[in-house]
Design an enzyme around this catalytic site. Structure first.
Site, short mmCIF file in Angstrom:
data_model
loop_
_atom_site.label_atom_id
_atom_site.label_comp_id
_atom_site.label_asym_id
_atom_site.label_seq_id
_atom_site.Cartn_x
_atom_site.Cartn_y
_atom_site.Cartn_z
N GLY A 178 0.98 -1.44 -0.06
CA GLY A 178 0.29 -0.23 -0.13
C GLY A 178 0.75 1.32 0.33
CG ASP B 20 -2.16 -7.26 -4.13
OD1 ASP B 20 -0.77 -6.20 -4.84
OD2 ASP B 20 -2.23 -8.13 -3.90
CG ASP C 103 -6.31 -12.25 -12.03
OD1 ASP C 103 -6.22 -11.80 -12.36
OD2 ASP C 103 -6.62 -13.42 -11.97
CG ASP D 46 5.75 -0.64 -7.26
OD1 ASP D 46 6.94 -1.13 -7.92
OD2 ASP D 46 6.05 -0.92 -5.37
CE LYS E 201 9.14 -2.96 -8.83
NZ LYS E 201 9.20 -3.46 -7.02
#
Length: 270
Positions: A63, A90, A106, A131, A171
């Site tokens: 978080g 998540d 998902d 991320d 990312k």
């Protein structure tokens, strides 16, 4: 012996983390993880929160990036608000955060997209951040492949939930086909950059892709990118079919065997 070695490694990693400046700073600033500073440093370079009212945080646990979103929207006086401003997604359950609406779901599922839009009252987000990363196997090619498929799933959500001129930050793992990744994202965003923030460890292969001005150059109407789950399922089906074909061929080969004996001289010439 193996257990002792593992315990030593965990102890060494824990010691390394406590000596890390961003680890200590995260504790002081009450961020859940040091990764918060990666997003803050990206913002310092690209001002990604300049026109943000609604945000989506994908692969959000624990978080820390959601905390940064709360901080930035509070500074702009968009929080607290009666309407939903931040949605975090998540697979894992995450500890609650003030002003953040959480979805345990998902990111490769269409139902998750529908739920996000419902939370926003069917308005689109100004920014989507991700991320997420797979559990690292140590085999770079495998890790890179799975990470790239996470990016595809996140981009798929962008197509359905991000407004025009919106922003996407995610990312990535540095790999040999980074030029291909750049060209693919240029189909959807006018500006695409790669960055390694100072708070990212030098030993890490992680980088971040910053995509500005969401303006798809192809029609996204009824268009959805594939996700790695479908691809894995297809590969699994193909493998099972190959096994079935091999077993069938083996079974049929029993009936193709001929036993011969003797030679031509054994036949009656009459």
């Amino acid at each position: 012996m193996g257990k002792f070695t593992k315990d030593k490694r965990v102890q060494r990693n824990s010691s390394y983390s406590k000596q890390d400046i961003y680890y200590r700073k995260a504790k002081e600033d009450q961020f859940r993880a040091r990764s918060a500073y990666k997003l803050l440093q990206i913002d310092d370079s690209f001002q990604i929160f300049r026109q943000v009212e609604r945000a989506i945080d994908l692969c959000a646990a624990p978080g820390s990036w959601s905390q940064v979103l709360v901080k930035k929207l509070t500074e702009k006086n968009y929080l607290p608000s009666e309407s939903c401003r931040i949605v975090s997604v998540d697979l894992q359950e995450m500890a609650p955060l003030d002003h953040v609406t959480q979805i345990q779901g998902d990111i490769t599922k269409k139902t998750t997209v529908d739920e996000i839009l419902k939370k926003f009252n069917y308005q689109r987000a100004d920014i989507i951040v991700c991320d997420g990363a797979p559990d690292v196997t140590g085999f770079h090619d495998i890790d890179y492949y799975i990470q790239s498929q996470l990016i595809v799933a996140a981009l798929n959500i962008c197509l359905m939930t991000l407004r025009d001129n919106g922003i996407f930050v995610a990312k990535i793992f540095k790999g040999s086909d980074i030029k291909l990744l750049y060209s693919q994202f240029k189909l959807f965003f006018n500006q695409v950059y790669f960055m390694k923030p100072k708070s990212s460890r030098a030993s890490s292969v992680e980088y971040f892709i910053i995509c500005l001005q969401y303006t798809p150059k192809i029609s996204t109407l009824n268009f959805h990118l594939y996700t790695f789950l479908k691809e894995i399922e297809q590969a699994e089906k193909q493998k099972q079919q190959e096994i079935i074909d091999q077993e069938t061929e083996k079974e049929q080969s029993k009936y193709y065997k001929f036993i011969t004996c003797g030679d031509l001289s054994g036949f009656d010439e009459n």
